[in-house]
Scaffold this motif. Structure first.
Motif, PDB file in Angstrom:
ATOM      1  N   GLU A 406       0.851  -1.199   0.000  1.00  0.00           N
ATOM      2  CA  GLU A 406       0.000   0.000   0.000  1.00  0.00           C
ATOM      3  C   GLU A 406       0.886   1.248   0.000  1.00  0.00           C
ATOM      4  N   PRO A 407       1.550   1.521  -1.115  1.00  0.00           N
ATOM      5  CA  PRO A 407       2.487   2.655  -1.147  1.00  0.00           C
ATOM      6  C   PRO A 407       1.810   4.018  -1.035  1.00  0.00           C
ATOM      7  N   ASP A 408       0.527   4.111  -1.409  1.00  0.00           N
ATOM      8  CA  ASP A 408      -0.146   5.410  -1.452  1.00  0.00           C
ATOM      9  C   ASP A 408      -0.964   5.725  -0.196  1.00  0.00           C
ATOM     10  N   ILE A 409      -0.974   4.816   0.793  1.00  0.00           N
ATOM     11  CA  ILE A 409      -1.724   5.088   2.011  1.00  0.00           C
ATOM     12  C   ILE A 409      -1.112   6.311   2.711  1.00  0.00           C
ATOM     13  N   PRO A 410      -1.946   7.252   3.203  1.00  0.00           N
ATOM     14  CA  PRO A 410      -1.393   8.441   3.877  1.00  0.00           C
ATOM     15  C   PRO A 410      -0.559   8.047   5.091  1.00  0.00           C
ATOM     16  N   ARG A 411       0.652   8.563   5.147  1.00  0.00           N
ATOM     17  CA  ARG A 411       1.561   8.291   6.265  1.00  0.00           C
ATOM     18  C   ARG A 411       2.008   9.616   6.860  1.00  0.00           C
ATOM     19  N   PRO A 412       1.293  10.104   7.903  1.00  0.00           N
ATOM     20  CA  PRO A 412       1.696  11.375   8.535  1.00  0.00           C
ATOM     21  C   PRO A 412       3.144  11.353   9.018  1.00  0.00           C
ATOM     22  N   ILE A 413       3.611  10.171   9.421  1.00  0.00           N
ATOM     23  CA  ILE A 413       5.025   9.974   9.755  1.00  0.00           C
ATOM     24  C   ILE A 413       5.550   8.889   8.818  1.00  0.00           C
ATOM     25  N   LYS A 414       6.640   9.196   8.114  1.00  0.00           N
ATOM     26  CA  LYS A 414       7.228   8.206   7.209  1.00  0.00           C
ATOM     27  C   LYS A 414       8.723   8.136   7.473  1.00  0.00           C
ATOM     28  N   LEU A 415       9.133   7.065   8.130  1.00  0.00           N
ATOM     29  CA  LEU A 415      10.531   6.876   8.488  1.00  0.00           C
ATOM     30  C   LEU A 415      11.295   6.287   7.302  1.00  0.00           C
ATOM     31  N   PRO A 416      12.601   6.474   7.251  1.00  0.00           N
ATOM     32  CA  PRO A 416      13.391   5.826   6.193  1.00  0.00           C
ATOM     33  C   PRO A 416      13.209   4.309   6.260  1.00  0.00           C
ATOM     34  N   ILE A 417      13.043   3.670   5.114  1.00  0.00           N
ATOM     35  CA  ILE A 417      12.760   2.239   5.064  1.00  0.00           C
ATOM     36  C   ILE A 417      13.901   1.418   5.672  1.00  0.00           C
ATOM     37  N   ILE A 418      15.099   1.986   5.682  1.00  0.00           N
ATOM     38  CA  ILE A 418      16.237   1.265   6.243  1.00  0.00           C
ATOM     39  C   ILE A 418      16.053   0.994   7.732  1.00  0.00           C
ATOM     40  N   LEU A 419      15.277   1.852   8.428  1.00  0.00           N
ATOM     41  CA  LEU A 419      15.093   1.681   9.875  1.00  0.00           C
ATOM     42  C   LEU A 419      14.327   0.399  10.206  1.00  0.00           C
ATOM     43  N   PRO A 420      13.112   0.175   9.641  1.00  0.00           N
ATOM     44  CA  PRO A 420      12.441  -1.108   9.933  1.00  0.00           C
ATOM     45  C   PRO A 420      13.221  -2.316   9.417  1.00  0.00           C
ATOM     46  N   ILE A 421      13.998  -2.160   8.337  1.00  0.00           N
ATOM     47  CA  ILE A 421      14.822  -3.272   7.853  1.00  0.00           C
ATOM     48  C   ILE A 421      15.881  -3.623   8.902  1.00  0.00           C
ATOM     49  N   PHE A 422      16.532  -2.597   9.444  1.00  0.00           N
ATOM     50  CA  PHE A 422      17.539  -2.811  10.489  1.00  0.00           C
ATOM     51  C   PHE A 422      16.906  -3.457  11.727  1.00  0.00           C
ATOM     52  N   LEU A 423      15.744  -2.952  12.139  1.00  0.00           N
ATOM     53  CA  LEU A 423      15.081  -3.483  13.332  1.00  0.00           C
ATOM     54  C   LEU A 423      14.592  -4.911  13.109  1.00  0.00           C
ATOM     55  N   LEU A 424      14.184  -5.219  11.886  1.00  0.00           N
ATOM     56  CA  LEU A 424      13.794  -6.601  11.556  1.00  0.00           C
ATOM     57  C   LEU A 424      14.992  -7.539  11.722  1.00  0.00           C
ATOM     58  N   ALA A 425      16.147  -7.104  11.245  1.00  0.00           N
ATOM     59  CA  ALA A 425      17.347  -7.939  11.359  1.00  0.00           C
ATOM     60  C   ALA A 425      17.711  -8.164  12.825  1.00  0.00           C
ATOM     61  N   VAL A 426      17.632  -7.108  13.643  1.00  0.00           N
ATOM     62  CA  VAL A 426      17.960  -7.245  15.064  1.00  0.00           C
ATOM     63  C   VAL A 426      16.928  -8.126  15.768  1.00  0.00           C
ATOM     64  N   SER A 427      15.654  -7.986  15.409  1.00  0.00           N
ATOM     65  CA  SER A 427      14.599  -8.806  16.017  1.00  0.00           C
ATOM     66  C   SER A 427      14.806 -10.275  15.708  1.00  0.00           C
ATOM     67  N   LEU A 428      15.207 -10.566  14.476  1.00  0.00           N
ATOM     68  CA  LEU A 428      15.517 -11.958  14.121  1.00  0.00           C
ATOM     69  C   LEU A 428      16.701 -12.475  14.934  1.00  0.00           C
ATOM     70  N   LEU A 429      17.697 -11.608  15.150  1.00  0.00           N
ATOM     71  CA  LEU A 429      18.847 -11.990  15.956  1.00  0.00           C
ATOM     72  C   LEU A 429      18.430 -12.277  17.394  1.00  0.00           C
ATOM     73  N   ILE A 430      17.551 -11.427  17.939  1.00  0.00           N
ATOM     74  CA  ILE A 430      17.040 -11.644  19.297  1.00  0.00           C
ATOM     75  C   ILE A 430      16.287 -12.973  19.376  1.00  0.00           C
ATOM     76  N   LEU A 431      15.504 -13.268  18.342  1.00  0.00           N
ATOM     77  CA  LEU A 431      14.739 -14.516  18.299  1.00  0.00           C
ATOM     78  C   LEU A 431      15.668 -15.726  18.287  1.00  0.00           C
ATOM     79  N   ILE A 432      16.701 -15.655  17.461  1.00  0.00           N
ATOM     80  CA  ILE A 432      17.672 -16.761  17.390  1.00  0.00           C
ATOM     81  C   ILE A 432      18.410 -16.898  18.721  1.00  0.00           C
ATOM     82  N   LEU A 433      18.807 -15.752  19.303  1.00  0.00           N
ATOM     83  CA  LEU A 433      19.517 -15.776  20.580  1.00  0.00           C
ATOM     84  C   LEU A 433      18.652 -16.394  21.671  1.00  0.00           C
ATOM     85  N   THR A 434      17.356 -16.069  21.665  1.00  0.00           N
ATOM     86  CA  THR A 434      16.440 -16.633  22.650  1.00  0.00           C
ATOM     87  C   THR A 434      16.355 -18.150  22.508  1.00  0.00           C
TER      88      THR A 434
END
Length: 496
Positions: A406-434
């Motif tokens: 949904e690229p056209d949905i109104p986003r009053p706040i739009k963070l750089p896409i690299i941020l959720p990508i980075f957080l996804l990678a760290v979350s996967l690392l946390i999951l593996i570590l757990t």
């Protein structure tokens, strides 16, 4: 009054938020009300995050990185990472301004079944374990001044734990404003306790007690494993930053107040955590901290002496705030899930007098009391960490996918896409570590999650149930409605 599904009609008298009857010729509005302002929102987040961790055992980082300096650095890193996660939730919250938090976002991105599993994880693991553990910690510390030379009896702990959760659920059932006001008072109390610790610590530093900060990084363990495990410990100490997103429908001006509340709250918590740890190190050596079962109590015993008994009470009050905020937030998650037929319909109803989701709150009460009966509550807490890591991973994956879906949905706040990508990678690392650190707990969590699949098949996908079963379910629902005085929430269409 006939309390059947769909009977939220215009003919009923208007029920005001105080429970009084208004003029019978007005339109009946049976809905959860927008009554949480920015100040309440900040208190909810701060009150949930600051629980027992900073008072009882802020040593998970220290015992891994081995030094005062590196410990303080890791507290700051964990705070910044949690704030970045919270900002991603802020973007999702203002883009999809609906209650339900991560359940709603996963449903929008991936559909019903992944959303059901996310809700199921919260329903069967995260919420009841979190609240049950907090209740038991509350009871332990509220009783500690009466049992100075020994541990409080287990029976007394469980009785007090049961009483406090019953009290909080009743308050939340009667009035949302009461619940938020309790949260304000408790949050103020826990911040006051931390400020006292900080003031005493800085007075101690002013008197020249800074030995622990000399060569602060000496002996640090910079290995990847030590840093990863210490980060894991610190990250969970910041848990609770996502809970305001469960309450979006009741938040006044969510497009403004949701991101503001998150930014203000995370700034407060990170600074307070970091400065409180510095205060601890001004009085206690790393060895003394590692030996202590409750750092704040040991700190008080060495600084204020005869009035140190007040610290266990302040810890108990702090934990009570986490319980209250969790009940307030999580009940809305289950409420929204039930509206989407992912839980029994009765959980999606609200009390017509007080306009609160009473069935959802009482469900939390029942699940919490069940969890409190388990002997190995800390085993369950570690299992809860695995469940939350799964949900977090799905949320960030969904946020990335929604940018393309949904690229056209109104986003009053739009963070750089690299941020959720980075957080996804760290979350996967946390999951593996757990999984690596807690294999038994992770396996049990997976089994419980998989148990939700047949429930989804029977309860959600099986639409054409035999009439006999449907009649029994309807009769049970109507009976509970009459007992709890609850009705379906009016939809916006019905009010037009």
């Amino acid at each position: 009054m006939v309390l059947q599904n769909g009977d939220a009609s215009r003919n009923r008298a208007v029920i005001s938020s105080s429970g009084s009857l208004a003029s019978s010729n007005q339109v009946n509005v049976v809905q959860l009300k927008k009554q949480i302002n920015l100040f309440h929102a900040v208190c909810i987040i701060v009150g949930i995050i600051i629980g027992s961790g900073i008072f009882v055992s802020p040593v998970g980082i220290l015992q891994n990185v081995k030094s005062v300096g590196m410990s303080c650095v890791m507290w700051g890193v964990c705070g910044v990472f949690s704030a970045l996660c919270a900002l991603c939730y802020a973007e999702l919250g203002v883009t999809i301004p609906e209650s339900g938090g991560e359940y709603t976002y996963i449903k929008r991105a991936f559909g019903d079944f992944p959303a059901f599993l996310a809700m199921w994880i919260n329903f069967i693991i995260i919420c009841p374990v979190c609240v049950a553990a907090s209740c038991l910690i509350f009871a332990t510390y509220i009783l500690r001044p009466f049992f100075l030379d020994c541990e409080p009896p287990l029976t007394s702990i469980r009785l007090i734990a049961a009483l406090v959760i019953v009290f909080l659920i009743l308050v939340n059932c009667v009035n949302v404003k009461w619940a938020t006001k309790i949260q304000v008072v408790i949050t103020a109390s826990k911040l006051l306790a931390l400020f006292l610790i900080i003031i005493i610590g800085f007075i101690s530093m002013g008197q020249g007690n800074v030995e622990n900060f000399h060569k602060a990084f000496e002996g640090s363990d910079f290995s990847a494993g030590a840093v990863a495990i210490s980060f894991y410990s610190g990250f969970w100490a910041f848990g609770g930053w996502s809970y305001l997103n469960f309450l979006t429908d009741e938040l006044i001006d969510p497009h403004r107040n949701l991101p503001l509340a998150i930014i203000i709250s995370m700034t407060i918590v990170t600074l307070v955590y970091l400065v409180a740890n510095i205060a601890y190190f001004s009085v206690l050596t790393p060895a003394e901290m590692l030996r202590s079962s409750a750092v704040a109590v040991t700190f008080a015993e060495q600084t204020v002496g005869v009035i140190a008994w007040i610290m266990p009470i302040l810890i108990a009050i702090s934990v009570m705030g986490s319980m209250n905020g969790t009940c307030l937030s999580m009940s809305r998650l289950f409420f929204v899930g039930a509206k989407n037929s992912h839980l029994p319909k009765i959980i999606s109803m609200i009390n017509y007098k007080y306009l609160t989701p009473a069935p959802s709150l009482l469900t939390i009460l029942i699940l919490t009391l069940v969890m409190q009966s388990f002997e190995e509550i800390f085993f369950l807490i570690e299992m809860m960490g695995f469940g939350f890591a799964i949900v977090l991973t799905c949320v960030f994956a969904g946020q990335i996918y929604l940018r393309y879906k949904e690229p056209d949905i109104p986003r009053p706040i739009k963070l750089p896409i690299i941020l959720p990508i980075f957080l996804l990678a760290v979350s996967l690392l946390i999951l593996i570590l757990t999984c690596l650190q807690k294999p038994a707990e992770s396996l049990l969590a997976v089994i419980l999650i998989l148990a939700g699949i047949p429930l989804y098949l029977i309860g959600v996908l099986w639409k054409s149930k035999p009439r006999e079963i449907s009649d029994i379910l309807r009769q049970i629902t109507c009976f509970i409605q009459k007992i709890l005085l609850v009705v379906p929430q009016d939809t916006d269409k019905e009010l037009k």
